[in-house]
Write a protein that holds these residues in place. Structure first.
Motif, PDB file in Angstrom:
ATOM      1  N   TYR A 110     -67.649 -26.926  -9.987  1.00 15.86           N
ATOM      2  CA  TYR A 110     -67.660 -27.958 -10.975  1.00 15.86           C
ATOM      3  C   TYR A 110     -66.086 -28.222 -10.942  1.00 15.86           C
ATOM      4  O   TYR A 110     -65.353 -27.431 -10.387  1.00 15.86           O
ATOM      5  N   TYR A 111     -65.462 -29.351 -11.618  1.00 14.24           N
ATOM      6  CA  TYR A 111     -64.411 -29.633 -11.623  1.00 14.24           C
ATOM      7  C   TYR A 111     -63.995 -29.660 -13.032  1.00 14.24           C
ATOM      8  O   TYR A 111     -64.606 -30.169 -13.902  1.00 14.24           O
ATOM      9  N   ASP A 112     -62.839 -28.598 -13.206  1.00 12.04           N
ATOM     10  CA  ASP A 112     -62.266 -28.679 -14.741  1.00 12.04           C
ATOM     11  C   ASP A 112     -61.216 -29.759 -14.843  1.00 12.04           C
ATOM     12  O   ASP A 112     -60.240 -29.497 -14.395  1.00 12.04           O
TER      13      ASP A 112
ATOM     14  N   ALA B 217     -59.651 -30.145 -17.768  1.00 12.82           N
ATOM     15  CA  ALA B 217     -58.433 -29.639 -18.422  1.00 12.82           C
ATOM     16  C   ALA B 217     -57.414 -28.956 -17.677  1.00 12.82           C
ATOM     17  O   ALA B 217     -56.265 -29.102 -18.053  1.00 12.82           O
ATOM     18  N   ASN B 218     -57.569 -28.396 -16.485  1.00 12.91           N
ATOM     19  CA  ASN B 218     -56.523 -27.875 -15.545  1.00 12.91           C
ATOM     20  C   ASN B 218     -56.627 -28.565 -14.482  1.00 12.91           C
ATOM     21  O   ASN B 218     -55.641 -27.973 -13.422  1.00 12.91           O
ATOM     22  N   SER B 219     -57.436 -29.383 -14.163  1.00 10.96           N
ATOM     23  CA  SER B 219     -57.326 -30.192 -12.933  1.00 10.96           C
ATOM     24  C   SER B 219     -57.522 -29.045 -11.626  1.00 10.96           C
ATOM     25  O   SER B 219     -56.830 -29.099 -10.735  1.00 10.96           O
ATOM     26  N   THR B 220     -58.655 -28.390 -11.746  1.00 13.32           N
ATOM     27  CA  THR B 220     -59.075 -27.432 -10.802  1.00 13.32           C
ATOM     28  C   THR B 220     -60.377 -27.524 -10.496  1.00 13.32           C
ATOM     29  O   THR B 220     -61.334 -27.969 -11.090  1.00 13.32           O
ATOM     30  N   PHE B 221     -60.820 -27.208  -9.260  1.00 17.07           N
ATOM     31  CA  PHE B 221     -62.061 -26.954  -8.755  1.00 17.07           C
ATOM     32  C   PHE B 221     -62.390 -25.634  -8.392  1.00 17.07           C
ATOM     33  O   PHE B 221     -61.936 -24.585  -7.857  1.00 17.07           O
ATOM     34  N   HIS B 222     -63.626 -25.242  -9.182  1.00 19.80           N
ATOM     35  CA  HIS B 222     -64.248 -23.829  -9.121  1.00 19.80           C
ATOM     36  C   HIS B 222     -65.570 -23.688  -8.497  1.00 19.80           C
ATOM     37  O   HIS B 222     -66.616 -24.687  -8.530  1.00 19.80           O
ATOM     38  N   ILE B 223     -65.854 -22.595  -8.002  1.00 20.64           N
ATOM     39  CA  ILE B 223     -67.455 -22.347  -7.629  1.00 20.64           C
ATOM     40  C   ILE B 223     -67.854 -20.934  -8.513  1.00 20.64           C
ATOM     41  O   ILE B 223     -67.174 -19.938  -7.789  1.00 20.64           O
ATOM     42  N   LYS B 224     -68.488 -20.898  -9.493  1.00 21.21           N
ATOM     43  CA  LYS B 224     -68.554 -19.863 -10.087  1.00 21.21           C
ATOM     44  C   LYS B 224     -70.243 -19.256 -10.146  1.00 21.21           C
ATOM     45  O   LYS B 224     -70.977 -20.227 -10.167  1.00 21.21           O
ATOM     46  N   VAL B 225     -70.389 -18.074  -9.790  1.00 18.71           N
ATOM     47  CA  VAL B 225     -71.657 -17.372  -9.770  1.00 18.71           C
ATOM     48  C   VAL B 225     -72.033 -17.323 -11.319  1.00 18.71           C
ATOM     49  O   VAL B 225     -71.325 -16.619 -12.071  1.00 18.71           O
TER      50      VAL B 225
ATOM     51  N   ALA C 228     -68.236 -29.837   0.618  1.00 18.67           N
ATOM     52  CA  ALA C 228     -66.864 -29.947   1.020  1.00 18.67           C
ATOM     53  C   ALA C 228     -66.105 -31.264   0.923  1.00 18.67           C
ATOM     54  O   ALA C 228     -64.706 -31.140   0.828  1.00 18.67           O
ATOM     55  N   ASP C 229     -66.576 -32.331   1.213  1.00 19.28           N
ATOM     56  CA  ASP C 229     -65.956 -33.522   1.062  1.00 19.28           C
ATOM     57  C   ASP C 229     -65.477 -33.940  -0.406  1.00 19.28           C
ATOM     58  O   ASP C 229     -64.351 -34.370  -0.677  1.00 19.28           O
ATOM     59  N   PHE C 230     -66.031 -33.431  -1.203  1.00 19.79           N
ATOM     60  CA  PHE C 230     -65.820 -33.530  -2.737  1.00 19.79           C
ATOM     61  C   PHE C 230     -64.631 -32.726  -2.904  1.00 19.79           C
ATOM     62  O   PHE C 230     -63.556 -33.082  -3.528  1.00 19.79           O
ATOM     63  N   HIS C 231     -64.632 -31.518  -2.572  1.00 28.04           N
ATOM     64  CA  HIS C 231     -63.446 -30.679  -2.721  1.00 28.04           C
ATOM     65  C   HIS C 231     -62.366 -31.011  -2.088  1.00 28.04           C
ATOM     66  O   HIS C 231     -61.094 -30.932  -2.455  1.00 28.04           O
ATOM     67  N   LYS C 232     -62.324 -31.684  -0.836  1.00 26.33           N
ATOM     68  CA  LYS C 232     -61.481 -32.242   0.030  1.00 26.33           C
ATOM     69  C   LYS C 232     -60.734 -33.231  -0.588  1.00 26.33           C
ATOM     70  O   LYS C 232     -59.627 -33.651  -0.614  1.00 26.33           O
ATOM     71  N   THR C 233     -61.370 -34.313  -1.243  1.00 25.38           N
ATOM     72  CA  THR C 233     -60.890 -35.306  -1.518  1.00 25.38           C
ATOM     73  C   THR C 233     -60.884 -35.675  -2.923  1.00 25.38           C
ATOM     74  O   THR C 233     -60.896 -36.936  -3.647  1.00 25.38           O
TER      75      THR C 233
END
Length: 384
Positions: free
Chosen positions: A207-209, A211-219, A317-322
């Motif tokens: 997901y993309y947060d 509020a903090n402009s960060t990308f995370h992968i959470k279990v 990977a493309d979403f995280h990269k761009t």
């Protein structure tokens, strides 16, 4: 006589002043007492009254109810089973926000025979305080520290009170030997089927947060999968045991260590860091979609499934990269500078072309004699 009268007058005056002062203090105290609010006066009167001695808490409630209440509190909040010092030293991680602009839930199959995940499988049997992942989850669920939820036939995950399953039911369904002593389940370490649990189903959310402009992968959840050989020597049958939420396991996984590398045996980390840093490796077998289908249900063969898995991985990977812009494209300032250089080059080329055209015109205006033509000889007559 005159002096005596003066003394008597002074004494009388002093007595009258004393009486006036006493009356003034009496009226002032009466005024302040009546000026207090009613609630404050009642509290003050209750404080002045003798209070009966309170009985100790152990005498007020039966001792049989105290363990039940503590177990209920542990089920509601797993971190309550930890000590205060452990809770302070390990703050619970922030949960994933509910309102995000982009999110994708993915289900993976972790094969514990792979080198990347082997640290979660070994040691198969407990060695002192070192346990593998399934044995640790099994003991936590057995003692009531973490709740477990049933694994439905469609493979979905529902974490509600209705979906919770008792540990005794799981032991009976999968024929795991146990003993019941004083209302508690007791399973010997040799009877825990940790050697048969060679896979895990894992649910994660990318997901993309905003509020903090960060990308995370959470279990989000884990499901141990038991592989049991068939009596007729066929392929081993998979038995997904139960779902457990990762948020319930998170406070406890910090206590167990795992060795993530075979090259450096001194490099160890906690199981929580192993999952938080996404150091596990697993193939995608399902993504959340409108139809609720797995990859095996809409991929005709293994080649198509492999291609679909690669496509989903590439999308992530493309979403995280761009997500913060295409790194191939340069800055806006660089693009402006590039445009300026192009304009200057065009201007220079235009000036050079204009000079060339002018030079060409001037050459055309002058008459030139070819080299092969005969030279003209002019004769000037002279007068004699």
């Amino acid at each position: 006589m005159i002096m005596n009268r003066m003394r008597i007058i002074e004494v009388n005056r002093y007595c009258w002043m004393k009486v006036v002062l006493v009356l003034f203090t009496f009226h002032f105290s009466l005024f302040t007492s009546t000026a207090q609010p009613k609630q404050r006066r009642v509290q003050k009167s209750e404080q002045q009254q003798p209070q009966p001695q309170q009985q100790p808490q152990s005498q007020q409630q039966p001792q049989s109810q105290q363990p039940q209440q503590s177990k209920q509190n542990q089920r509601k909040n797993p971190s309550s089973a930890m000590s205060v010092r452990a809770q302070i030293s390990f703050p619970t991680a922030v949960d994933m926000p509910e309102e995000v602009v982009w999110r994708r839930d993915i289900y993976r199959e972790l094969d514990l025979s792979k080198d990347a995940n082997a640290g979660l499988y070994y040691p198969v049997e407990p060695q002192g305080r070192q346990l593998n992942l399934f044995t640790y989850i099994f003991k936590l669920a057995q003692n009531g520290y973490v709740p477990v939820y049933e694994y439905p036939t469609d493979g979905s995950d529902v974490f509600t009170n209705e979906a919770r399953v008792d540990m005794k039911t799981i032991l009976d369904n999968y024929h795991i030997f146990y003993e019941e002593q004083d209302g508690k389940l007791k399973v010997d370490n040799s009877d825990i089927p940790s050697s048969e649990v060679k896979k895990f189903f894992l649910k994660e959310s990318a997901y993309y947060d905003q509020a903090n402009s960060t990308f995370h992968i959470k279990v989000l959840a884990l499901c141990p999968v038991m592989l049991r050989d068939d009596d007729f020597g066929g392929e081993a049958t998979q038995y997904p045991l139960f779902w457990v939420k990762y948020s319930d396991l998170e406070p406890f996984l910090n206590r167990q260590t795992v060795m993530p590398s075979n090259l450096n045996n001194a490099a160890t980390m906690s199981m929580d860091d192993f999952f938080t840093l996404n150091m596990y490796r697993g193939q995608i077998y399902k993504t959340n979609n409108a139809q609720g289908k797995t990859l095996a249900q809409y991929c005709p063969d293994e080649a198509a499934m492999t291609a679909e898995q690669k496509r989903i991985e590439k999308e992530l990977a493309d979403f995280h990269k761009t997500i913060f812009g295409d790194p191939v494209k340069k800055d806006s300032l660089d693009s402006i500078a590039k445009l300026d250089t192009k304009k200057k080059g065009k201007v220079k080329s235009a000036k050079n072309s204009s000079k060339r055209t002018k030079a060409g015109k001037s050459k055309k205006g002058t008459t030139t004699t070819p080299a092969n033509s005969a030279a003209r000889v002019t004769v000037r007559r002279e007068r004699h």
